[in-house]
Enzyme design. Sequence first.
Site, mmCIF file in Angstrom:
data_model
loop_
_atom_site.group_PDB
_atom_site.id
_atom_site.type_symbol
_atom_site.label_atom_id
_atom_site.label_comp_id
_atom_site.label_asym_id
_atom_site.label_seq_id
_atom_site.Cartn_x
_atom_site.Cartn_y
_atom_site.Cartn_z
ATOM 1 N N ILE A 64 -17.441 23.738 16.424
ATOM 2 C CA ILE A 64 -16.151 23.657 17.116
ATOM 3 C C ILE A 64 -15.935 25.067 17.662
ATOM 4 C CG2 ILE A 64 -14.958 24.020 14.877
ATOM 5 C CD1 ILE A 64 -12.488 22.678 16.005
ATOM 6 N N SER A 65 -15.606 25.171 18.948
ATOM 7 C CA SER A 65 -15.528 26.487 19.589
ATOM 8 C C SER A 65 -14.362 27.309 19.053
ATOM 9 C CB SER A 65 -15.379 26.328 21.103
ATOM 10 O OG SER A 65 -16.492 25.640 21.624
#
Length: 235
Positions: A64-65
């Site tokens: 997940i960025s």
Amino acid sequence: MKSVNPFMERRHRMVREQISGRGLRDPKVLDAMQRVAREAFVPEHLRDFAYADQPLPIGEGQTISQPYIVAAMTEALGLKGGENVLEIGTGSGYAAAVLAHIAREVHSVERIAELANRARKLLQLLGYHTVHVVEGDGSLGWPEAAPYDAIVVTAEGPRIPPSLRAQLKPGGRLVMPVSEGPFEQVLLRLTRSADDGDHVEKICPVRFVPLIGAEGWSPTERSHAEFSPAGQPSL
Ligand code: SAM
């Protein structure tokens, strides 16, 4: 006694320090970042780190960025509200949820079935009914719902895939990390013109997981993990 959500204060602080504190100003983006419960999109054992200034592992070798990167990419799309948006790389579903607070419809393509199924269920559960998650090779886009006002690719490719450019409306924006060498990547924004004279700008250096597909990398060509451009490698 009122129960207090311990993540609310962390979310406020994340938006204040990591997003507006680094110069992002679009009120729609700040509001969307404020509304999405990021803790729901990270694995349970990492919830305490949900608002840390870094990407986090979500399984299947993917991430997940970092919150700042999600906000910067969303701002770069220049959304006004009411758009039809395509995201390539659903991952956890977090960025799709952020986009859903601004756009009319969000179509999100993920190549790993396990991640696509998990994100689809979670987004439904959280009430994001305008997000449509599909499994497939997003390097070829999603022609079924084209044309798009904006396209965001959350994995790094060797170049901007021609199929994605073709699915953009004239005047539409595409934001994507592209390779500049074995260890360098840059975030690009392409604005499609009515003819062939597209406008391409460099936004900032980044590091993302690879876009694997027909118009991306082959599965054996690339194997690296994402890390924060503002900090140290986290994975
Ligand atoms: N946007 C995600 C989020 O909010 O959690 C983060 C995405 S992660 C950095 C990149 C994702 O792109 C991974 O889940 C990976 O499986 C996916 N991906 C890589 N190549 C792809 C392709 N050709 N089509 C669709 N998804 C792809």
